[in-house]
Design a protein around this motif. Structure first.
Motif, PDB file in Angstrom:
ATOM      1  N   THR A 198      -1.304   1.774   4.611  1.00 11.27           N
ATOM      2  CA  THR A 198      -2.734   1.467   4.472  1.00 11.27           C
ATOM      3  C   THR A 198      -3.279   2.244   3.279  1.00 11.27           C
ATOM      4  N   ALA A 199      -4.502   1.880   2.872  1.00 10.50           N
ATOM      5  CA  ALA A 199      -5.128   2.600   1.764  1.00 10.50           C
ATOM      6  C   ALA A 199      -5.340   4.062   2.123  1.00 10.50           C
ATOM      7  N   GLU A 200      -5.625   4.333   3.399  1.00 10.69           N
ATOM      8  CA  GLU A 200      -5.847   5.711   3.828  1.00 10.69           C
ATOM      9  C   GLU A 200      -4.537   6.465   4.034  1.00 10.69           C
ATOM     10  N   ALA A 201      -3.480   5.765   4.430  1.00 10.67           N
ATOM     11  CA  ALA A 201      -2.164   6.387   4.675  1.00 10.67           C
ATOM     12  C   ALA A 201      -1.093   5.576   3.955  1.00 10.67           C
ATOM     13  N   HIS A 222       0.849  -1.202   0.000  1.00  8.97           N
ATOM     14  CA  HIS A 222       0.000   0.000   0.000  1.00  8.97           C
ATOM     15  C   HIS A 222       0.885   1.253   0.000  1.00  8.97           C
ATOM     16  N   THR A 231       3.205   4.388  -2.295  1.00  8.17           N
ATOM     17  CA  THR A 231       3.097   5.362  -3.380  1.00  8.17           C
ATOM     18  C   THR A 231       3.892   4.880  -4.594  1.00  8.17           C
TER      19      THR A 231
END
Length: 428
Positions: free
Chosen positions: A305-308, A244, A246
């Motif tokens: 994570t998908a959120e971070a 997860h 960038t």
């Protein structure tokens, strides 16, 4: 020769990585594919597919013509191809950029047997392990640079223009270096060329099996290309779906692999001249298998994570991220130690008059193994499987290879640890 190899490798991998990062990130559109992720393993097959097609001719040319002449011709062709690829990136012609990746595979098919068969002309037989180690060190270092440059530039504003400019500069440096390649006589100047691909491919492999001891290291080297292709093609999916992370981290992951492979190649170059290095090769591939499986279990320690999403800064500063980076580098480093002694064994044992054709057979085998290695990633893209499983599967294959090498050591000790044939370099 080393400079021409290194900068050509850099250009190839800048082009390849710009596509592999740009497509899943949505920067480069590929209208042929309804699901952009499916383009990733297909792109991974383009270079080896071109090598499969052209290797039957390239080995003949490398045996027939003088070495430095072939260096100049192949690098001139590379410059023209990279000018075209640069224009494709600059103007956003994604389809043409993909086509140029295939064309660069064809160029590599002609350059590779020239370079590999030239090494026993320029080096003494007992220098070949170190020579291959140093060439591999340059190879993997510039793969790393290509990964980092291609993957990081393509995500920037005007990234296509920047990638295109880098491709042209790199290929120009490679051509300039090729102009200084030492003269080395042709292996078989009277060879009559044949363009019957099926017949010549069969003949190439007949030379392989007629040369004692050449086939085992050839196919052992091909296994390296199967595994390395599968893992590098899977890395963007691993970075996105398992870590997860960038897109910059996706590029950096392949960079860590290349760093390790370069360090492994330098280690191989330091092996004693008095041994073939194949014992170290056996130990290295066993260690790489263990570490590859360990990556499966280490991944959650570093994942975002998908959120971070995990950023590169987070990865290099967290304890879990550093452990994962060390595991990636160690896995590829041990693989770098594994491959160089096998390459040297091929060069050392091959008959001089057919050496380039045997090396072309090696390139054919590498490509033949790399294609299923790349397409194996479809098992992830089409099923939604955990990308970490790619490392488990690769580790199991590595351990199997180590077992085969140990078996050969016990049954064919002289064949595995053959002595150096000469301390003096053969005539150019």
């Amino acid at each position: 020769m080393w400079t021409a190899l290194s900068f050509g490798t850099f250009a190839d991998n800048t082009l390849r990585q710009a596509l592999l990062i740009g497509i899943p990130a949505g920067i480069i559109s590929v209208p042929v594919f309804s699901k952009p992720d499916d383009a990733i393993p297909v792109i991974g097959t383009l270079l080896p597919a071109a090598i499969l097609i052209f290797s039957s001719v390239s080995g003949q040319l490398a045996d027939k013509y003088e070495t430095s002449l072939m260096f100049r011709r192949t690098k001139t062709a590379e410059l023209f191809l990279m000018l075209t690829a640069g224009a494709a990136f600059a103007f956003g012609w994604g389809g043409l950029a993909i086509a140029m990746l295939f064309a660069m595979g064809a160029q590599s098919a002609f350059f590779s047997p020239v370079r590999v068969s030239a090494m026993p002309k320029y080096l003494a037989f007992d220098e070949l392990v170190r020579g291959n180690g140093l060439c591999n060190a340059g190879l993997f270092t510039f793969i790393l640079l290509g990964y980092l440059v291609g993957g990081s530039l393509i995500v920037l504003p005007d990234g296509g223009v920047l990638v295109g400019a880098i491709l042209v500069i790199a290929s120009s440096i490679g051509l300039a270096a090729a102009l200084f390649a030492p003269h080395a006589a042709a292996n078989d100047p009277d060879l009559k060329l044949s363009f019957n691909g099926f017949k010549q491919t069969a003949r190439m492999f007949r030379h392989v099996f007629e040369s004692p001891g050449v086939a085992p290291p050839l196919f052992g080297s091909a296994l390296f290309y199967f595994l390395s292709t599968a893992l590098t093609v899977a890395i963007p999916l691993y970075g996105r779906d398992a870590l997860h992370a960038t897109p910059l981290v996706w590029a950096a992951l392949n960079g860590f692999f290349a760093i390790g492979a370069g360090l492994g190649a330098v280690t191989a170059a330091s092996l004693s001249r008095k041994t073939s290095g194949l014992g170290a090769s056996t130990i290295a591939i066993a260690g790489a298998g263990i570490m590859s499986i360990a990556i499966y279990f280490l991944t959650p320690l570093a994942a975002g994570t998908a959120e971070a999403p995990l950023t590169l800064e987070m990865m290099v500063t967290s304890g879990g991220g550093r452990i994962l980076i060390a595991a990636l580098i160690l896995t590829s480093g041990l693989s770098g130690v594994y491959i160089a002694p096998l390459q040297a064994a091929m060069q050392r044992r091959a008959r001089r008059d057919v050496r380039a054709r045997i090396m072309a057979a090696g390139a054919f085998a590498y490509a033949a193994f790399a294609i299923p290695g790349s397409l194996s990633v479809l098992a992830i893209t089409r099923t939604g499987a955990d990308p970490r499983l790619a490392f488990v599967a690769a580790g199991a294959v590595m351990l199997l290879a180590a077992g085969v090498m140990i078996y050969r050591r016990r049954t064919l000790p002289h064949g595995l640890y053959d002595e150096m044939l000469s301390d003096a370099p053969p005539p150019l």
